[in-house]
Design an enzyme around this catalytic site. Structure first.
Site, PDB file in Angstrom:
ATOM      1  N   HIS A 141      54.139 -12.681  34.166  1.00  0.00           N
ATOM      2  CA  HIS A 141      53.958 -12.918  35.592  1.00  0.00           C
ATOM      3  C   HIS A 141      52.570 -12.517  36.059  1.00  0.00           C
ATOM      4  CE1 HIS A 141      54.441  -8.626  36.521  1.00  0.00           C
ATOM      5  NE2 HIS A 141      55.541  -8.612  35.769  1.00  0.00           N
ATOM      6  N   CYS A 161      56.838  -5.850  31.466  1.00  0.00           N
ATOM      7  CA  CYS A 161      56.465  -7.266  31.444  1.00  0.00           C
ATOM      8  C   CYS A 161      55.026  -7.456  30.987  1.00  0.00           C
ATOM      9  CB  CYS A 161      56.613  -7.877  32.839  1.00  0.00           C
ATOM     10  SG  CYS A 161      58.328  -8.007  33.376  1.00  0.00           S
TER      11      CYS A 161
END
Length: 186
Positions: A141, A161
């Site tokens: 992301h 992430c």
């Protein structure tokens, strides 16, 4: 006026140190290297944690390299929920969504069956607590708004992430279909 500036710099440094916020800069510049993007439905991604790179490939070979950051500078495999480590292994993009804070988000299928087996082995060996959970929600992301500099300075800030600059996350989001294979290496 000089003493106020000095005080401001010292206070800022102390605040950053207390928050665990440490920038470090590598000898290379965080830039994107690209060949002209080809239309393809057969992309794959290789993320190299030790080099802070996400490499995009298609059936003809290398297409682009994007700078990325992770959850923690401890570049070992994710062991359990909350450790902020980025998992290693083979994954697929299973969903694409717009996250209110992190923008364009490519959700990975972590934990896979292999990840669950590693997790259960570690748990049975006492490497992780008996009440630990494997975690989930791992993806690729964007940074938060106005925080692209984190990528420039290789500041690991996520919960596990893979994060890149907002414009790069949008480019990957627009380009990659659900089902794209993602390999994350140490």
């Amino acid at each position: 006026m000089k003493s106020q500036s000095t005080l401001l710099v010292i206070c800022s440094a102390v605040m950053l140190a207390l928050s665990g916020f440490s920038f470090f800069h590598r000898n290379k510049t965080a830039t994107v290297s690209k060949k002209p993007v080809r239309v393809s439905s057969n992309y794959r991604i290789v993320i190299d944690k030790s080099h802070y790179e996400l490499k995009l490939y298609d059936e003809e070979g290398w297409v682009s390299t994007y700078p990325v950051v992770f959850g923690t500078s401890e570049m070992t495999d994710k062991m359990m929920e909350g450790d902020r480590r980025t998992p290693e292994g083979h994954f697929k993009i299973i969903a694409k969504k717009l996250h209110p804070e992190w923008g364009h988000f490519l959700l990975l299928d972590y934990p896979t069956q292999t990840d669950l087996e590693k997790f259960n082995t570690r748990k049975s060996q006492g490497v992780i607590p008996a009440n630990a959970k494997p975690g989930g929600g791992i993806g690729i992301h964007a940074t938060r708004r106005n925080e692209d500099r984190f990528v420039d300075y290789y500041y690991n800030w996520t919960l596990g992430c893979i994060s890149t600059k907002r414009e790069y996350a949008k480019e990957l989001y627009d380009l990659l279909p659900v089902g794209t294979e993602v390999t994350i290496l140490h």
